[in-house]
Design a protein around this motif. Structure first.
Motif, PDB file in Angstrom:
ATOM      1  N   LYS A 147       0.827  -1.212   0.000  1.00  0.00           N
ATOM      2  CA  LYS A 147       0.000   0.000   0.000  1.00  0.00           C
ATOM      3  C   LYS A 147       0.854   1.251   0.000  1.00  0.00           C
ATOM      4  O   LYS A 147       0.537   2.228  -0.682  1.00  0.00           O
ATOM      5  N   GLN A 150       2.289   1.687  -3.489  1.00  0.00           N
ATOM      6  CA  GLN A 150       1.264   2.184  -4.413  1.00  0.00           C
ATOM      7  C   GLN A 150       1.014   3.668  -4.190  1.00  0.00           C
ATOM      8  O   GLN A 150       0.879   4.431  -5.136  1.00  0.00           O
ATOM      9  N   SER A 151       0.970   4.076  -2.934  1.00  0.00           N
ATOM     10  CA  SER A 151       0.749   5.487  -2.615  1.00  0.00           C
ATOM     11  C   SER A 151       1.877   6.352  -3.148  1.00  0.00           C
ATOM     12  O   SER A 151       1.652   7.438  -3.677  1.00  0.00           O
ATOM     13  N   ALA A 153       3.857   5.595  -5.654  1.00  0.00           N
ATOM     14  CA  ALA A 153       3.790   5.578  -7.121  1.00  0.00           C
ATOM     15  C   ALA A 153       2.702   6.538  -7.612  1.00  0.00           C
ATOM     16  O   ALA A 153       2.909   7.269  -8.591  1.00  0.00           O
ATOM     17  N   ASN A 154       1.556   6.531  -6.925  1.00  0.00           N
ATOM     18  CA  ASN A 154       0.452   7.422  -7.323  1.00  0.00           C
ATOM     19  C   ASN A 154       0.830   8.885  -7.103  1.00  0.00           C
ATOM     20  O   ASN A 154       0.443   9.762  -7.874  1.00  0.00           O
ATOM     21  N   ALA A 155       1.605   9.166  -6.059  1.00  0.00           N
ATOM     22  CA  ALA A 155       2.004  10.541  -5.771  1.00  0.00           C
ATOM     23  C   ALA A 155       2.986  11.068  -6.827  1.00  0.00           C
ATOM     24  O   ALA A 155       3.056  12.279  -7.058  1.00  0.00           O
ATOM     25  N   SER A 156       3.728  10.161  -7.445  1.00  0.00           N
ATOM     26  CA  SER A 156       4.720  10.603  -8.436  1.00  0.00           C
ATOM     27  C   SER A 156       4.143  10.705  -9.848  1.00  0.00           C
ATOM     28  O   SER A 156       4.833  11.155 -10.755  1.00  0.00           O
ATOM     29  N   LEU A 157       2.905  10.293 -10.050  1.00  0.00           N
ATOM     30  CA  LEU A 157       2.287  10.399 -11.368  1.00  0.00           C
ATOM     31  C   LEU A 157       1.971  11.867 -11.685  1.00  0.00           C
ATOM     32  O   LEU A 157       1.555  12.619 -10.803  1.00  0.00           O
ATOM     33  N   THR A 159      -0.099  15.001 -12.821  1.00  0.00           N
ATOM     34  CA  THR A 159      -1.539  15.300 -12.778  1.00  0.00           C
ATOM     35  C   THR A 159      -1.952  16.018 -14.039  1.00  0.00           C
ATOM     36  O   THR A 159      -1.160  16.740 -14.658  1.00  0.00           O
TER      37      THR A 159
END
Length: 161
Positions: A147, A150-151, A153-157, A159
């Motif tokens: 988790k 994943q968090s 990885a999502n923060a580095s995407l 926007t």
């Protein structure tokens, strides 16, 4: 969060919980930690690792009781040592069966039984619940690691605007 930190975190929390559970149920907290340690040291992970761990721990309890009971009938001290030698051989050779292949698990179950003066009725639930806690410690630590990864990885995407 690294895997080590995640497992350390969940192990710490669940170790405290195990201490409370053991005392509340009148179990041997140290024997539960042996079951937990046995799981962590097992070469297998997951439910298979838990199963093999518990089966070998229970076989160790059985073999310890064989030594304890057989030694009571030995009139010479040397016979008790011979019984121990034969049973230790059997504890190792049983590993020819895959589900009994984790020899340290067998010896951990046996040692716990000796340490509890043969009180297998107290050792068995302590080892079983301890093994289950070991499984939960690692599984929940892996979940926390996943988790957190994943968090991150999502923060580095990037926007969209």
């Amino acid at each position: 969060m690294s895997t080590l930190v995640a497992i350390s975190l969940t192990t710490g929390i669940l170790s405290g919980l195990w201490g409370w559970v053991a005392i509340s149920l009148g179990l041997l907290s140290w024997a539960g930690f042996l079951g937990c340690t046995s799981y962590f040291a097992s070469p297998n992970d997951g439910l298979k690792g838990l199963s093999v761990n518990l089966i070998t721990n229970m076989s160790g309890v059985f073999w310890a009781m064989v030594i304890i009971n057989a030694s009571q009938f030995a009139s010479l001290e040397i016979l008790g040592y011979m019984i121990t030698a034969i049973v230790a051989f059997l504890m190792c050779v049983q590993a020819k069966q895959a589900w009994l292949g984790y020899i340290p698990g067998t010896f951990i179950g046996s040692c716990a039984t000796f340490a509890a003066d043969g009180n297998w009725k107290l050792v068995v639930p302590s080892l079983i619940l301890g093994g289950l806690f070991g499984y939960l410690m690692k599984a929940s630590g892996m979940w926390v690691h996943q988790k957190s990864t994943q968090s991150q990885a999502n923060a580095s995407l990037p926007t969209r605007s």
